[in-house]
Design an enzyme around this catalytic site. Structure first.
Site, short mmCIF file in Angstrom:
data_model
loop_
_atom_site.label_atom_id
_atom_site.label_comp_id
_atom_site.label_asym_id
_atom_site.label_seq_id
_atom_site.Cartn_x
_atom_site.Cartn_y
_atom_site.Cartn_z
N SER A 1 52.50 -61.90 -16.46
CA SER A 1 53.56 -62.89 -16.62
C SER A 1 52.91 -64.28 -16.58
O SER A 1 52.08 -64.55 -15.70
CB SER A 1 54.57 -62.73 -15.46
OG SER A 1 55.55 -63.73 -15.54
N LYS B 1 52.03 -64.61 -23.50
CA LYS B 1 52.45 -63.62 -24.52
C LYS B 1 53.58 -64.17 -25.40
O LYS B 1 53.49 -64.16 -26.62
CB LYS B 1 52.95 -62.31 -23.86
CG LYS B 1 51.94 -61.60 -22.99
CD LYS B 1 52.51 -60.34 -22.38
CE LYS B 1 53.71 -60.54 -21.45
NZ LYS B 1 53.46 -61.35 -20.27
N SER B 2 54.66 -64.60 -24.76
CA SER B 2 55.84 -65.04 -25.53
C SER B 2 55.53 -66.28 -26.35
O SER B 2 55.92 -66.38 -27.53
CB SER B 2 57.01 -65.37 -24.59
OG SER B 2 57.39 -64.23 -23.89
N SER C 1 53.73 -54.73 -19.97
CA SER C 1 53.19 -53.37 -20.15
C SER C 1 51.93 -53.17 -19.32
O SER C 1 50.83 -53.04 -19.88
CB SER C 1 52.97 -53.05 -21.63
OG SER C 1 52.43 -54.13 -22.36
N1 LIG Z 1 58.99 -57.73 -10.70
C1 LIG Z 1 58.69 -58.30 -11.86
N2 LIG Z 1 57.46 -58.11 -12.39
C2 LIG Z 1 57.17 -58.69 -13.59
N3 LIG Z 1 58.01 -59.47 -14.31
C3 LIG Z 1 59.25 -59.67 -13.81
C4 LIG Z 1 59.64 -59.10 -12.57
N4 LIG Z 1 60.92 -59.47 -12.33
C5 LIG Z 1 61.32 -60.22 -13.35
N5 LIG Z 1 60.32 -60.34 -14.26
C6 LIG Z 1 60.49 -61.01 -15.57
O1 LIG Z 1 60.55 -59.94 -16.51
C7 LIG Z 1 59.59 -60.13 -17.54
C8 LIG Z 1 58.73 -58.88 -17.76
O2 LIG Z 1 59.45 -57.93 -18.46
P1 LIG Z 1 58.68 -56.84 -19.31
O3 LIG Z 1 59.73 -56.02 -19.93
O4 LIG Z 1 57.69 -57.49 -20.20
O5 LIG Z 1 57.90 -56.01 -18.19
S1 LIG Z 1 57.24 -54.59 -18.29
O6 LIG Z 1 56.55 -54.49 -19.59
O7 LIG Z 1 58.29 -53.58 -18.17
O8 LIG Z 1 56.28 -54.49 -17.18
C9 LIG Z 1 58.66 -61.24 -17.10
O9 LIG Z 1 58.52 -62.00 -18.27
P2 LIG Z 1 57.15 -62.65 -18.74
O10 LIG Z 1 56.91 -63.73 -17.72
O11 LIG Z 1 57.48 -63.21 -20.09
O12 LIG Z 1 56.06 -61.65 -18.80
C10 LIG Z 1 59.41 -61.94 -15.99
O13 LIG Z 1 60.04 -63.07 -16.51
N1 LIG Z 2 46.29 -71.75 -23.41
C1 LIG Z 2 47.57 -71.38 -23.27
N2 LIG Z 2 48.04 -70.29 -23.93
C2 LIG Z 2 49.32 -69.89 -23.76
N3 LIG Z 2 50.23 -70.52 -22.96
C3 LIG Z 2 49.80 -71.61 -22.28
C4 LIG Z 2 48.47 -72.07 -22.40
N4 LIG Z 2 48.33 -73.14 -21.62
C5 LIG Z 2 49.53 -73.36 -21.03
N5 LIG Z 2 50.42 -72.45 -21.44
C6 LIG Z 2 51.82 -72.39 -20.97
O1 LIG Z 2 51.92 -71.22 -20.15
C7 LIG Z 2 53.24 -70.68 -20.26
C8 LIG Z 2 53.14 -69.22 -20.70
O2 LIG Z 2 54.43 -68.67 -20.60
P1 LIG Z 2 54.92 -67.47 -21.48
O3 LIG Z 2 54.53 -67.66 -22.90
O4 LIG Z 2 56.36 -67.27 -21.16
O5 LIG Z 2 54.02 -66.28 -20.90
P2 LIG Z 2 54.38 -64.75 -20.79
O6 LIG Z 2 55.28 -64.41 -21.95
O7 LIG Z 2 53.05 -64.06 -20.85
O8 LIG Z 2 55.06 -64.62 -19.47
C9 LIG Z 2 53.99 -71.53 -21.26
O9 LIG Z 2 54.75 -72.49 -20.56
C10 LIG Z 2 52.86 -72.21 -22.06
O10 LIG Z 2 53.24 -73.46 -22.60
#
Ligand SMILES: Nc1ncnc2c1ncn2[C@@H]1O[C@H](COP(=O)(O)OS(=O)(=O)O)[C@@H](OP(=O)(O)O)[C@H]1O
Ligand SMILES: Nc1ncnc2c1ncn2[C@@H]1O[C@H](COP(=O)(O)OP(=O)(O)O)[C@@H](O)[C@H]1O
Length: 208
Positions: free
Chosen positions: A39, A43-44, A111
């Site tokens: 997280s 990725k997003s 994942s």
């Molecule tokens: N316990 C816990 N662990 C990890 N992440 C958490 C949790 N609770 C909520 N979130 C939020 O849910 C997003 C991850 O969802 P995913 O569907 O990508 O997770 S997974 O693939 O099933 O592991 C993750 O989004 P990303 O930050 O974009 O990765 C979080 O915003």
């Molecule tokens: N080099 C970089 N590559 C990707 N994101 C970055 C980087 N530097 C800073 N960021 C910031 O980090 C955060 C990443 O969040 P997000 O894309 O939601 O990650 P994820 O989907 O893996 O949780 C965003 O706010 C993005 O602007």
């Protein structure tokens, strides 16, 4: 979950239109690009920007974002290991339908478990699944903390948080590694975009 007697009584119907026909209509090959990483690793952000780049090149592309899917089809799933497995399974199956439909799919999910990613890959033919590891140190992700979730996890307000009290298993053999500790968002998107343009093999009738 029980299959009942599905295995004996449900028959597969062959489509008159093949995946290759649909790819031809779209003007390029269809693929699953699977983004995995902690997280906050990016990725997003990267998948979204990449989607835009490919779209501008005329590629039919769709982003399946883990967060978004958890608002709909996966809304009944928690963050237990079992539910994450189901989350990945469903997303991979949905992605497979998109690939059958001739579309380039980007899936952005934490994942965290290798076995679930291997299972996802197994649904696709070898050159139609590309695993992209968005690598970033936990320290950096925690510093970014774009949604304030690490802070909550450290305080014990969120349980089973990846990297804190649940593991993240690094991919053993991903097709691409993007290290966002070192690369900017722009650099990451450029690397992926040029890598993918050769993979999707844009055909001549596709608009630039
Ligand atoms: N316990 C816990 N662990 C990890 N992440 C958490 C949790 N609770 C909520 N979130 C939020 O849910 C997003 C991850 O969802 P995913 O569907 O990508 O997770 S997974 O693939 O099933 O592991 C993750 O989004 P990303 O930050 O974009 O990765 C979080 O915003
Ligand atoms: N080099 C970089 N590559 C990707 N994101 C970055 C980087 N530097 C800073 N960021 C910031 O980090 C955060 C990443 O969040 P997000 O894309 O939601 O990650 P994820 O989907 O893996 O949780 C965003 O706010 C993005 O602007």
């Amino acid at each position: 979950m029980s299959n009942g007697d599905k295995d004996n009584h449900v028959v597969w119907h062959q489509s008159l239109i093949r995946k290759e026909d649909r790819q031809k209509q779209h003007g390029h090959k269809s693929l699953m690009i699977w983004f995995t990483g902690l997280s906050g690793s990016g990725k997003s952000t990267i998948a979204n920007a990449l989607q835009h780049e490919l779209y501008k090149k005329g590629v039919s592309v769709y982003l399946l974002d883990g967060d978004n899917l958890r608002h709909g089809i996966n809304r009944n799933l928690s963050f237990s290991e079992e539910d994450r497995k189901e989350n990945i399974r469903r997303t991979a199956e949905i992605g497979k339908l998109f690939v059958e439909a001739g579309i380039v799919v980007l899936a952005a999910l934490i994942s965290p478990f290798e076995v679930d990613r291997i299972n996802a890959r197994s649904l696709f033919v070898p050159d139609e699944f590309i695993e992209v590891y968005i690598k970033c140190s936990l320290q950096e992700c925690e510093q970014r903390d774009p949604k304030g979730l690490y802070k909550k996890a450290r305080k014990g307000e969120i349980q089973q948080f990846t990297g804190i009290d649940q593991p993240y298993e690094e991919p053993k053999d991903p097709e691409v590694i993007i290290d966002t500790d070192k690369l900017s968002i722009k650099e990451s998107v450029e690397i992926l975009s040029s890598y993918l343009v050769s993979k999707v093999r844009l055909m001549e009738n596709t608009k630039e």
